[in-house]
Motif scaffolding. Structure first.
Motif, PDB file in Angstrom:
ATOM      1  N   HIS A 291      30.017 -35.286  39.327  1.00 22.84           N
ATOM      2  CA  HIS A 291      28.996 -36.057  38.612  1.00 22.84           C
ATOM      3  C   HIS A 291      27.638 -35.364  38.695  1.00 22.84           C
ATOM      4  O   HIS A 291      26.875 -35.327  37.721  1.00 22.84           O
ATOM      5  CB  HIS A 291      28.909 -37.464  39.220  1.00 22.84           C
ATOM      6  CG  HIS A 291      27.992 -38.387  38.487  1.00 22.84           C
ATOM      7  ND1 HIS A 291      28.278 -38.871  37.227  1.00 22.84           N
ATOM      8  CD2 HIS A 291      26.793 -38.919  38.841  1.00 22.84           C
ATOM      9  CE1 HIS A 291      27.296 -39.662  36.832  1.00 22.84           C
ATOM     10  NE2 HIS A 291      26.377 -39.710  37.792  1.00 22.84           N
TER      11      HIS A 291
ATOM     12  N   GLU B  64      27.588 -32.324  36.387  1.00 25.00           N
ATOM     13  CA  GLU B  64      27.414 -32.715  34.987  1.00 25.00           C
ATOM     14  C   GLU B  64      25.965 -33.102  34.712  1.00 25.00           C
ATOM     15  O   GLU B  64      25.422 -32.809  33.646  1.00 25.00           O
ATOM     16  CB  GLU B  64      28.355 -33.882  34.655  1.00 25.00           C
ATOM     17  CG  GLU B  64      28.540 -34.097  33.166  1.00 25.00           C
ATOM     18  CD  GLU B  64      29.648 -35.084  32.844  1.00 25.00           C
ATOM     19  OE1 GLU B  64      29.884 -35.319  31.649  1.00 25.00           O
ATOM     20  OE2 GLU B  64      30.255 -35.628  33.786  1.00 25.00           O
TER      21      GLU B  64
ATOM     22  N   ALA C  63      24.875 -38.303  24.495  1.00 23.03           N
ATOM     23  CA  ALA C  63      26.329 -38.340  24.304  1.00 23.03           C
ATOM     24  C   ALA C  63      26.746 -37.341  23.229  1.00 23.03           C
ATOM     25  O   ALA C  63      27.792 -36.686  23.332  1.00 23.03           O
ATOM     26  CB  ALA C  63      26.767 -39.752  23.921  1.00 23.03           C
TER      27      ALA C  63
ATOM     28  N   THR D 267      30.549 -36.845  24.562  1.00 19.92           N
ATOM     29  CA  THR D 267      31.148 -37.853  25.433  1.00 19.92           C
ATOM     30  C   THR D 267      30.730 -39.234  24.940  1.00 19.92           C
ATOM     31  O   THR D 267      30.096 -39.363  23.890  1.00 19.92           O
ATOM     32  CB  THR D 267      30.697 -37.633  26.897  1.00 19.92           C
ATOM     33  OG1 THR D 267      31.439 -38.491  27.755  1.00 19.92           O
ATOM     34  CG2 THR D 267      29.215 -37.908  27.074  1.00 19.92           C
TER      35      THR D 267
ATOM     36  N   ALA E 215      28.106 -44.510  27.183  1.00 20.38           N
ATOM     37  CA  ALA E 215      28.049 -45.114  28.517  1.00 20.38           C
ATOM     38  C   ALA E 215      28.033 -44.028  29.594  1.00 20.38           C
ATOM     39  O   ALA E 215      27.287 -44.115  30.577  1.00 20.38           O
ATOM     40  CB  ALA E 215      29.237 -46.056  28.717  1.00 20.38           C
ATOM     41  N   ARG E 216      28.854 -43.006  29.402  1.00 15.14           N
ATOM     42  CA  ARG E 216      28.886 -41.904  30.370  1.00 15.14           C
ATOM     43  C   ARG E 216      27.554 -41.157  30.369  1.00 15.14           C
ATOM     44  O   ARG E 216      27.009 -40.811  31.425  1.00 15.14           O
ATOM     45  CB  ARG E 216      30.031 -40.943  30.010  1.00 15.14           C
ATOM     46  CG  ARG E 216      30.114 -39.691  30.882  1.00 15.14           C
ATOM     47  CD  ARG E 216      30.403 -40.019  32.317  1.00 15.14           C
ATOM     48  NE  ARG E 216      30.584 -38.819  33.125  1.00 15.14           N
ATOM     49  CZ  ARG E 216      30.663 -38.825  34.448  1.00 15.14           C
ATOM     50  NH1 ARG E 216      30.584 -39.978  35.097  1.00 15.14           N
ATOM     51  NH2 ARG E 216      30.842 -37.708  35.120  1.00 15.14           N
TER      52      ARG E 216
ATOM     53  N   ASP F 166      24.893 -43.074  32.236  1.00 14.53           N
ATOM     54  CA  ASP F 166      24.992 -42.948  33.704  1.00 14.53           C
ATOM     55  C   ASP F 166      24.318 -41.652  34.182  1.00 14.53           C
ATOM     56  O   ASP F 166      23.620 -41.643  35.200  1.00 14.53           O
ATOM     57  CB  ASP F 166      26.463 -42.944  34.126  1.00 14.53           C
ATOM     58  CG  ASP F 166      27.108 -44.313  34.006  1.00 14.53           C
ATOM     59  OD1 ASP F 166      26.369 -45.311  33.918  1.00 14.53           O
ATOM     60  OD2 ASP F 166      28.350 -44.376  33.986  1.00 14.53           O
ATOM     61  N   LEU F 167      24.534 -40.576  33.451  1.00 18.71           N
ATOM     62  CA  LEU F 167      23.955 -39.285  33.836  1.00 18.71           C
ATOM     63  C   LEU F 167      22.431 -39.305  33.690  1.00 18.71           C
ATOM     64  O   LEU F 167      21.716 -38.749  34.528  1.00 18.71           O
ATOM     65  CB  LEU F 167      24.562 -38.173  32.986  1.00 18.71           C
ATOM     66  CG  LEU F 167      26.058 -37.918  33.233  1.00 18.71           C
ATOM     67  CD1 LEU F 167      26.637 -37.039  32.134  1.00 18.71           C
ATOM     68  CD2 LEU F 167      26.268 -37.268  34.600  1.00 18.71           C
TER      69      LEU F 167
END
Length: 794
Positions: free
Chosen positions: A347, A350, A372, A377, A380-381, A384-385
């Motif tokens: 994580h 990334e 995204a 991606t 939502a992912r 988070d990042l």
């Protein structure tokens, strides 16, 4: 109590009237664990177990001290065995500290009042980006609070972000114990022993611990004492809000005034003059950068401050300048990114990649959706990042869901981005441009799915995100992203490798710019991409769009030239629909200029082309132009016939907004031909439809016509009401042409009711505009103004 932990626990449990099962339930331990402790099988329980037993048994401070002493291994240093040294580890001078008065006062209050003196351990955190001055503020606060902590101030740099590896709990505890007088040979090497030793050593001591440069919450958890009267001040680039702190302070770059003070004090000079504010801004108001800039000025006493401004303005070398001795902005920022790249967690890796990719885009801020698209991606992912980078203060977020880079952090990210392979850099720009391109065209589809511009060959598919269900949703999203669009257009146009795609973005934004009226940004964006290697159709469409923008800006001569270029280009490629549209729009331009006789043959030419094409919507546009021309030429019957035909064609094409617009034109013809009752009914219906569609400029036009109709009927109060509503819209959309038109109407209405001062003010505004953009209309307005003044003097 007997001198063993097992006996002490057993005796205390029984004194509370608890069974082993009941104590286990209260302490969130297993019954087996309690049994092992009371039988002495586990003689040295972990400190977390002691904490649970303290809560479950309601231990007094004296009982807790005994439990801790008996639980400790014999190798752990006991408090009475070593003399206590009053620790003082703070720097002896802090001459460079400037500003931060509000934050300093917050820290002093948190560390010297309330619980800090009543007995409970106080925890305070200071977080912020690299170079923002966290340590300097913490040291200043600790010094100010020294008297509150008679047993000393302990300080340790945990190296969470720095050269070398972060200090382990054992290493950090070793430094803290040594500072209190514990000999090196007595320092524990086992982590559990070390934690116990520190808490035993600090028991009942009034100490302040400054834990500087923590990596994260886990880095400090074992270093926080449970003794009453102690306090812990923690600094970190990471967000530590999960700690049960009394106060969490977020440190931002300095205010302008404090930045200038720090720059002046660190440079030791008063020669900065007007350059001070510029240098502070170029340093991003970051204390580290400001102190380095001050050092540069100190080292170059004969160099004007303006020279430093010139050098810092070159972004490609800015970070080179902001590094001297052990103070280096680039190095400081690099430590935060190294923390991610050297982490064992995927994580973190990334997140480091996201940070580097953000350095490749000119966008001013970012969302989960745009990132995204960069990463290919899910939003939502990506979100988070982005939050992870924000926790590390590599990103900032002043608006929920939107993230941006501090100026110097952006410069550093640009450097990292330029180190990526060319193929990866190009692919990143492609992905971001595709994201903005598809969103722009989705907005255009919702606004006008039958538009001629949909013939653009590069039209993208509907994007997976952002999701728009209505045109108004899309327009709202574009409002927030407009600055990013303009930046991306500039960036990609400069590359010269995405000419057709970036031109397609501008073509796709047509409905946004025309509905929002943001012409000042629209025209430069068009001209930015016109010189690229673009398709001939794209070139023609952009020239037509530029002509429309110029007409809205009342730059009529320039508009006519652009319409001519667009028509020639459409004719060259044999695109009759394009020829029809540019001819119709050129006719409408002549109408706006009051040249109705010249406009008539152009409108008839466009009508003939559209009859040949059989395009109902284009026919509606031709009939609509003829409606306005015949009205102004006084041919009421022809105007009404053309309006009726236009509404029929637009209705057949499903273009309700355009149909409502043409009813306004037809209503004005009816009003001037003496059928004002029918005109008012038509106008009322059209306004209702246009307001529902959110076509603000068309609503403005409709209210202007309604006000003019009431003026014809001498219903002056109703006319003034409509004119004022129209003026409000013109001001909201910043359309000065419509504003001038409405103010002429207001001038005439106000004069009719005897409010001549207000009438003069409105007419003077309109005349100033018309003299520059429309001399013919200026003459008419001046004649009205003369009439008003004559009536005033009479």
């Amino acid at each position: 109590m007997e001198e063993s932990f097992a006996a002490a626990l057993r005796q205390t449990r029984r004194s509370r009237g608890l069974s082993q099962e009941a104590l286990a339930e209260r302490a969130d331990l297993s019954t087996k664990a309690i049994g092992l402790l009371e039988r002495g099988v586990r003689r040295h329980p972990h400190l977390t177990t002691i904490d649970k037993l303290e809560t479950a048994l309601h231990l007094s401070p004296a009982e807790l001290a005994v439990f801790r002493r008996l639980a400790a291994r014999k190798s752990a240093p006991a408090g009475p065995d070593t003399s206590w040294v009053v620790a003082d580890q703070l720097p002896t001078t802090r001459a460079s500290f400037t500003g931060r008065a509000r934050h300093l006062e917050q820290l002093k209050r948190a560390l010297t009042t309330g619980e800090a003196q009543a007995g409970a351990t106080v925890i305070v955190t200071v977080r912020g980006m690299a170079g923002v001055g966290k340590t300097a503020l913490a040291v200043e606060a600790a010094e100010a609070c020294r008297a509150t902590y008679p047993d000393g101030v302990l300080s340790v740099n945990l190296r969470g972000f720095g050269s070398g590896t972060p200090l382990s709990p054992v290493q950090a505890i070793g430094q803290l114990l040594r500072a209190t007088g514990v000999p090196a040979e007595l320092l524990p090497t086992d982590q559990t022993d070390a934690i116990t030793a520190l808490r035993t050593r600090l028991a009942n001591r009034r100490v302040l611990l400054l834990l500087d440069n923590a990596r994260d919450v886990s880095h400090v958890t074992d270093l926080i004492p449970s003794t009453r009267g102690a306090a812990v001040l923690i600094t970190s680039r990471n967000t530590l809000t999960t700690l049960p702190a009394r106060q969490h302070i977020q440190l931002e770059p300095m205010p302008v005034s404090d930045s200038v003070k720090l720059l002046t004090s660190s440079s030791g000079t008063d020669r900065l003059g007007d350059s001070a504010d510029q240098i502070a801004a170029l340093c991003g108001h970051l204390p580290l950068a400001l102190s380095v800039a001050g050092a540069w000025l100190l080292q170059h006493p004969d160099t004007p401050a303006a020279e430093l401004v010139r050098r810092l303005a070159d972004e490609t070398h800015r970070l080179d300048l902001l590094g001297v001795d052990d103070r280096d902005v680039r190095a400081s920022l690099s430590l935060s990114v190294d923390h991610l790249t050297n982490s064992p967690r995927p994580h973190d890796h990334e997140a480091a990649r996201v940070f580097t990719l953000l350095g490749l885009t000119a966008a001013g801020d970012f969302t989960a959706e745009s990132v995204a698209a960069l990463l290919q991606t899910a939003p939502a992912r990506a979100g988070d990042l982005l939050e992870h980078l924000t926790d590390l203060h590599l990103l900032e977020s002043s608006t929920p869901g939107r993230y941006h880079l501090h100026d110097l952090v952006r410069t550093f990210a640009h450097e990292l981005g330029r180190e990526l392979p060319e193929a990866e850099r190009a692919a990143t720009v492609d992905r971001l441009l595709s994201f903005y391109l598809s969103a722009a065209w989705r907005s255009g589809d919702l606004a006008d799915p039958q538009a001629a511009r949909n013939a653009w060959p590069g039209r993208p598919p509907t994007p997976k995100f952002p999701v728009f269900k209505t045109s108004e949703q899309a327009l709202g999203w574009l409002d927030t992203e407009l600055a990013n669009y303009l930046a991306i257009i500039d960036q990609t146009a400069a590359l010269g490798t995405h000419d057709e795609a970036v031109a397609g973005v501008v073509v796709g934004l047509y409905s946004y710019f025309t509905k929002r009226g943001n012409l000042v940004d629209w025209l430069p964006a068009i001209d930015r991409v016109l010189d690229g290697r673009i398709d001939r159709w794209t070139y023609a469409q952009l020239q037509a769009d530029a002509a429309i923008a110029l007409a809205e800006l009342a730059r009529y001569d320039e508009s006519a030239i652009r319409f001519g270029l667009a028509r020639d280009a459409f004719e060259t490629i044999g695109n009759l629909r394009g020829v029809s549209l540019t001819t119709t729009n050129n006719a409408r331009l002549l109408v706006r200029m009051g040249r109705y006789a010249e406009a008539l043959p152009l409108a008839e030419q466009a009508l003939a082309i559209n009859q040949q094409l059989g395009n109902t919507r284009a026919l509606g546009a031709s009939y609509g132009t003829l409606t306005e021309i015949h009205t102004e030429l006084g041919d009421w019957a022809a105007a009404e016939a053309a309006a009726t035909a236009a509404v029929e064609q637009y209705t057949a094409a499903g273009s309700s907004g355009y149909a409502a617009n043409i009813r306004i034109e037809g209503a004005w013809a009816r009003a001037r031909s003496g059928h004002s009752d029918v005109a008012i009914a038509d106008l009322t219906q059209s306004l209702s439809e246009l307001e529902k569609l959110g076509l603000h400029k068309s609503v403005c036009d409709g209210r202007w016509v309604l006000g003019m109709t009431y003026l014809l009927r001498k219903e002056l109060e109703q006319g003034i009401e409509q004119a004022e509503l129209a003026l409000e819209i013109a001001l909201d959309v910043q359309d000065i042409r419509r504003e001038a038109q409405v103010r002429v109407l207001l001038g005439e209405l106000l004069n009719e009711i005897g409010d001549r001062d207000e009438a003069v003010a409105n007419l003077e505004f309109a005349i100033a505009f018309y003299r520059q953009h429309h001399p013919g209309k200026a003459t008419d307005a001046e004649a009205l103004l003369t009439k008003v003044r004559n009536e005033t003097s009479a």
